[in-house]
Every structure is written in C-alpha cells, then in structure tokens.
Design a protein around this motif. Structure first.
Motif, PDB file in Angstrom:
ATOM      1  N   ARG A   1      37.474  29.175  32.065  1.00  0.00           N
ATOM      2  CA  ARG A   1      37.188  30.669  32.653  1.00  0.00           C
ATOM      3  C   ARG A   1      37.199  31.571  31.470  1.00  0.00           C
ATOM      4  NH1 ARG A   1      39.371  29.423  37.548  1.00  0.00           N
ATOM      5  NH2 ARG A   1      41.253  30.370  37.237  1.00  0.00           N
ATOM      6  N   GLY A   2      38.589  31.389  30.794  1.00  0.00           N
ATOM      7  CA  GLY A   2      39.007  32.640  29.902  1.00  0.00           C
ATOM      8  C   GLY A   2      37.635  32.363  28.678  1.00  0.00           C
TER       9      GLY A   2
ATOM     10  N   LEU B   1      48.235  35.119  31.245  1.00  0.00           N
ATOM     11  CA  LEU B   1      47.691  34.158  32.137  1.00  0.00           C
ATOM     12  C   LEU B   1      48.366  34.129  33.331  1.00  0.00           C
ATOM     13  CD1 LEU B   1      46.346  33.774  29.337  1.00  0.00           C
ATOM     14  CD2 LEU B   1      46.471  31.248  29.720  1.00  0.00           C
ATOM     15  N   GLU B   2      48.797  35.045  34.006  1.00  0.00           N
ATOM     16  CA  GLU B   2      49.697  34.885  35.369  1.00  0.00           C
ATOM     17  C   GLU B   2      48.640  34.801  36.382  1.00  0.00           C
ATOM     18  OE1 GLU B   2      51.854  33.605  37.200  1.00  0.00           O
ATOM     19  OE2 GLU B   2      53.486  34.936  36.558  1.00  0.00           O
TER      20      GLU B   2
ATOM     21  N   ALA C   1      41.235  26.649  33.834  1.00  0.00           N
ATOM     22  CA  ALA C   1      41.611  28.417  33.480  1.00  0.00           C
ATOM     23  C   ALA C   1      41.246  28.707  32.038  1.00  0.00           C
ATOM     24  CB  ALA C   1      42.965  28.616  33.733  1.00  0.00           C
TER      25      ALA C   1
ATOM     26  N   ASP D   1      45.202  38.671  30.024  1.00  0.00           N
ATOM     27  CA  ASP D   1      44.173  38.076  30.637  1.00  0.00           C
ATOM     28  C   ASP D   1      42.578  38.309  30.361  1.00  0.00           C
ATOM     29  OD1 ASP D   1      42.291  36.955  32.801  1.00  0.00           O
ATOM     30  OD2 ASP D   1      44.289  37.082  33.972  1.00  0.00           O
ATOM     31  N   LEU D   2      42.105  37.401  30.074  1.00  0.00           N
ATOM     32  CA  LEU D   2      40.652  37.743  29.351  1.00  0.00           C
ATOM     33  C   LEU D   2      39.659  38.392  30.399  1.00  0.00           C
ATOM     34  CD1 LEU D   2      39.986  34.678  26.870  1.00  0.00           C
ATOM     35  CD2 LEU D   2      39.530  37.380  26.453  1.00  0.00           C
ATOM     36  N   ASN D   3      39.936  38.138  31.845  1.00  0.00           N
ATOM     37  CA  ASN D   3      39.328  38.760  32.696  1.00  0.00           C
ATOM     38  C   ASN D   3      39.531  40.114  33.415  1.00  0.00           C
ATOM     39  OD1 ASN D   3      37.718  39.275  35.217  1.00  0.00           O
ATOM     40  ND2 ASN D   3      38.215  37.286  36.215  1.00  0.00           N
TER      41      ASN D   3
ATOM     42  N   ASP E   1      42.158  40.302  26.512  1.00  0.00           N
ATOM     43  CA  ASP E   1      42.260  39.623  25.091  1.00  0.00           C
ATOM     44  C   ASP E   1      42.632  38.110  25.222  1.00  0.00           C
ATOM     45  OD1 ASP E   1      41.584  39.354  22.377  1.00  0.00           O
ATOM     46  OD2 ASP E   1      43.234  40.533  21.563  1.00  0.00           O
ATOM     47  N   ASN E   2      42.063  37.338  24.123  1.00  0.00           N
ATOM     48  CA  ASN E   2      42.571  35.954  24.141  1.00  0.00           C
ATOM     49  C   ASN E   2      44.161  35.830  23.690  1.00  0.00           C
ATOM     50  OD1 ASN E   2      42.959  33.295  23.581  1.00  0.00           O
ATOM     51  ND2 ASN E   2      40.767  33.076  23.205  1.00  0.00           N
ATOM     52  N   ILE E   3      44.782  35.199  24.457  1.00  0.00           N
ATOM     53  CA  ILE E   3      46.163  35.141  24.000  1.00  0.00           C
ATOM     54  C   ILE E   3      46.596  34.665  22.640  1.00  0.00           C
ATOM     55  CG2 ILE E   3      46.371  32.704  24.680  1.00  0.00           C
ATOM     56  CD1 ILE E   3      49.194  33.114  25.595  1.00  0.00           C
TER      57      ILE E   3
ATOM     58  N   SER F   1      40.305  40.136  37.145  1.00  0.00           N
ATOM     59  CA  SER F   1      41.348  39.423  37.716  1.00  0.00           C
ATOM     60  C   SER F   1      42.381  40.444  38.306  1.00  0.00           C
ATOM     61  CB  SER F   1      41.684  38.373  36.689  1.00  0.00           C
ATOM     62  OG  SER F   1      43.337  37.827  36.897  1.00  0.00           O
ATOM     63  N   ARG F   2      42.988  39.737  39.443  1.00  0.00           N
ATOM     64  CA  ARG F   2      43.994  40.687  40.190  1.00  0.00           C
ATOM     65  C   ARG F   2      45.094  40.794  39.309  1.00  0.00           C
ATOM     66  NH1 ARG F   2      46.154  38.620  45.022  1.00  0.00           N
ATOM     67  NH2 ARG F   2      45.488  36.698  44.464  1.00  0.00           N
ATOM     68  N   SER F   3      45.376  39.724  38.445  1.00  0.00           N
ATOM     69  CA  SER F   3      46.721  39.922  37.414  1.00  0.00           C
ATOM     70  C   SER F   3      46.419  41.111  36.743  1.00  0.00           C
ATOM     71  CB  SER F   3      46.738  38.583  36.368  1.00  0.00           C
ATOM     72  OG  SER F   3      46.146  37.598  37.297  1.00  0.00           O
TER      73      SER F   3
ATOM     74  N   GLY G   1      47.327  35.720  40.185  1.00  0.00           N
ATOM     75  CA  GLY G   1      47.256  37.007  40.733  1.00  0.00           C
ATOM     76  C   GLY G   1      48.332  37.544  41.870  1.00  0.00           C
TER      77      GLY G   1
HETATM   78  P1  ATP Z   1      42.881  36.013  40.287  1.00  0.00           P
HETATM   79  O1  ATP Z   1      42.181  36.907  40.790  1.00  0.00           O
HETATM   80  O2  ATP Z   1      44.066  35.804  41.456  1.00  0.00           O
HETATM   81  O3  ATP Z   1      44.131  36.522  39.137  1.00  0.00           O
HETATM   82  P2  ATP Z   1      42.068  34.044  38.693  1.00  0.00           P
HETATM   83  O4  ATP Z   1      40.555  33.458  38.846  1.00  0.00           O
HETATM   84  O5  ATP Z   1      42.189  34.722  37.356  1.00  0.00           O
HETATM   85  O6  ATP Z   1      42.355  34.486  39.980  1.00  0.00           O
HETATM   86  P3  ATP Z   1      44.040  32.606  37.297  1.00  0.00           P
HETATM   87  O7  ATP Z   1      44.751  31.396  37.713  1.00  0.00           O
HETATM   88  O8  ATP Z   1      45.011  33.860  37.327  1.00  0.00           O
HETATM   89  O9  ATP Z   1      42.759  32.953  38.414  1.00  0.00           O
HETATM   90  O10 ATP Z   1      43.022  32.306  36.122  1.00  0.00           O
HETATM   91  C1  ATP Z   1      43.417  32.042  34.861  1.00  0.00           C
HETATM   92  C2  ATP Z   1      43.110  33.253  33.908  1.00  0.00           C
HETATM   93  O11 ATP Z   1      43.551  33.159  32.733  1.00  0.00           O
HETATM   94  C3  ATP Z   1      41.776  33.925  34.174  1.00  0.00           C
HETATM   95  O12 ATP Z   1      41.405  35.126  34.449  1.00  0.00           O
HETATM   96  C4  ATP Z   1      41.281  33.437  32.823  1.00  0.00           C
HETATM   97  O13 ATP Z   1      40.301  34.490  32.278  1.00  0.00           O
HETATM   98  C5  ATP Z   1      42.749  33.719  31.912  1.00  0.00           C
HETATM   99  N1  ATP Z   1      42.517  33.168  30.749  1.00  0.00           N
HETATM  100  C6  ATP Z   1      42.170  31.767  30.381  1.00  0.00           C
HETATM  101  N2  ATP Z   1      42.540  31.239  29.186  1.00  0.00           N
HETATM  102  C7  ATP Z   1      43.028  32.491  28.300  1.00  0.00           C
HETATM  103  C8  ATP Z   1      43.241  32.843  27.199  1.00  0.00           C
HETATM  104  N3  ATP Z   1      43.069  31.844  26.256  1.00  0.00           N
HETATM  105  N4  ATP Z   1      43.894  34.025  26.743  1.00  0.00           N
HETATM  106  C9  ATP Z   1      43.589  35.062  27.746  1.00  0.00           C
HETATM  107  N5  ATP Z   1      43.401  34.715  29.205  1.00  0.00           N
HETATM  108  C10 ATP Z   1      42.981  33.595  29.337  1.00  0.00           C
END
Ligand code: ATP
Ligand code: MG
Length: 247
Positions: free
Chosen positions: A42-43, A163-164, A39, A183-185, A200-202, A188-190, A166
């Motif tokens: 990915r972030g 970082l929950e 995770a 969540d940086l994405n 943003d980065n946590i 992401s469904r979350s 989805g």
């Molecule tokens: P879903 O679409 O179901 O949410 P996902 O790929 O996002 O799937 P998660 O387990 O939710 O799966 O992934 C962890 C999420 O946390 C990722 O979207 C990632 O970008 C995010 N993430 C990881 N590290 C950090 C961080 N330091 N700060 C913010 N977000 C982060």
C-alpha cells in the motif's frame, strides 16, 4: 540479513527493489509480520504517485518533528516490524542524535517478534530498547493492542510512530501525547489524527528528521520557528494534491 539484491544499483527501480527485499528478509528473519508485506505494498503505491521524493511540505513536517522531539521532556520512537526491517540503523541514529528512547511496539504483538526486533536494533548499535516490560496500557484499546512500557510510551509526551495503525494512533492522541506519524497515505486515519503527519517514505523520512535535528539541536528559537511554520491540515492537503494531481 544482507542488503544484496539481484539488481545493479544503476537499475531505475533500485531503491524500490531494495526496500522490498528488506521487508521480505524481515519476514524471513521473524521481525516483520505477513501483514507487513501488505502494508508495504500500500505504501509503495502512494510513493509511486508522489514521485518517490520528499515533497516540500513533508520536509517541513520532518523539520517540525525534529523540533518536537528535541523539545520533549520524554520522546519515544515506536518501532514496528516494517520500520525495523527498513531503517534499523537510521532509527538508532535518530535516537542517539535526539536522546529519544526506542520502544518496540507491535500491532500484532508476539513476545518472540518483540525480542527479535530488539535484538536486531541492538545489532545496529542500539543500547537500550524498551517494549518488553509491557506494564502500561493505552486506554480504549483491547488488551493485546493496548500494551506499552509504562516508563516508555506510557510516560512519553512526544511519540514518533512510523506506520502506526489508525486506532492506536487515535488512542495515543487521546492520551494527550504529541504524535508524529510517518505514513505515505495522507487519508490514513493515523496521518489524520497526528500532530505532525509526515507523508513520506520512512526510508527518506527518518534520515531527514535526524539531519534536521542535528541542525536544530542547539537553537531553541529555530525549533520554535520550525513548529510554528508547520500546518498539519495544509501538509495533508499538499500531499493529497501531489498524489491526485501530480503537483
Ligand atoms: P487506517 O486508516 O486505519 O490507518 P491503513 O490502511 O492505513 O488504515 P495501516 O495498517 O495503518 O492501515 O497501513 C499501513 C500504512 O503504512 C499505510 O497507510 C501505508 O501507506 C503506510 N506505509 C507502508 N509502507 C510505508 C513506508 N515505507 N513508508 C511510509 N509509510 C508506509
Ligand atoms: Mg494507517
């Protein structure tokens, strides 16, 4: 766990290397899962594309999140293994500044890891840490993933979930809770189901939410303004534009 890394602070990638080191140490200490390493990777990729900075719309989200927490009847900050490894002291500070509760809540739940995280938060000054009772359930999720504290997340009207996963974010939303997601994405469904998606980065987000909370603390009108000024769809598109186009 020490913050020592083998690179000088002047190293251009110091922050990023320090963050990785914390996650690694979290795994060694039994607070972060191996999934957590993935995770983090990915972030980091998204953060790189964002320019490793808090974009304007994320700052507005952080301000709105602070306002929601201050206005809540019962706000709970959910803490998983990555959040605990990266910002333990900052999470405790946010809880103190706003009166929110801290609850350890894990996707890959083990009793051992919950205890280790609770202990780690206490080492960083937390007084009460919820999450060990697990006497409440989130409807619509299988048994292990559904567990929460009945008087914690179960009872909360506002939850901050960094970082929950989805599925869980969606199920919490269906319970009618106001969800603040870090969540940086933005895809992401979350992030997509959040009332307030903080893209943003946590590591940057939590201290900034605390700073906004301190500023907004005694000003209900400014709290309302912060909530009104925030538009979740706009924040998601702004982050996506920044990532795809470097805007
Ligand atoms: P879903 O679409 O179901 O949410 P996902 O790929 O996002 O799937 P998660 O387990 O939710 O799966 O992934 C962890 C999420 O946390 C990722 O979207 C990632 O970008 C995010 N993430 C990881 N590290 C950090 C961080 N330091 N700060 C913010 N977000 C982060
Ligand atoms: Mg996600």
């Amino acid at each position: 766990m020490s913050d020592e890394v083998e690179v000088p602070e002047s190293h251009p990638r110091y922050e990023s290397l320090l963050t990785r080191h914390r996650i690694e140490a979290g795994v060694d200490r039994g607070i972060t899962s191996r999934q957590g390493l993935i995770a983090q990777g990915r972030g980091e990729a998204y953060d790189y594309l964002l320019g490793e900075r808090t974009i304007e719309s994320a700052d507005r989200a952080e301000r709105a999140a602070a306002a929601y927490i201050l206005q809540a009847d019962h706000a709970v900050i959910s803490v998983n293994g990555n959040a605990a490894a990266l910002v333990p002291g900052e999470l405790v500070e946010l809880a103190e500044a706003t009166g929110a509760d801290l609850e350890v809540n894990l996707f890959n739940r083990t009793e051992e890891r919950i205890r280790a995280i609770a202990e780690y938060l206490r080492e960083h000054g937390a007084e009460a840490v919820l999450g060990l009772e697990a006497d409440g359930r989130i409807p619509g999720l299988d048994h292990e993933r559904a567990k929460v504290d009945a008087d914690g997340i179960g009872d909360a009207d506002v939850v901050l979930v960094p970082l929950e996963d989805g599925d869980r974010a969606e199920a919490l939303g269906e319970m009618g809770k106001t969800e603040l997601v870090v969540d940086l994405n933005p895809l992401s469904r979350s992030a997509q189901v959040a009332t307030v998606p903080i893209i943003d980065n946590i590591v940057r987000a939590i201290p900034n939410v605390t700073a906004h909370a301190r500023e907004l603390a005694d000003d209900p009108e400014a709290q309302r303004d912060a909530i009104e000024a925030f538009d979740a769809d706009e924040a998601l598109s702004a982050a996506e534009r920044a990532i795809r186009g470097g805007e």
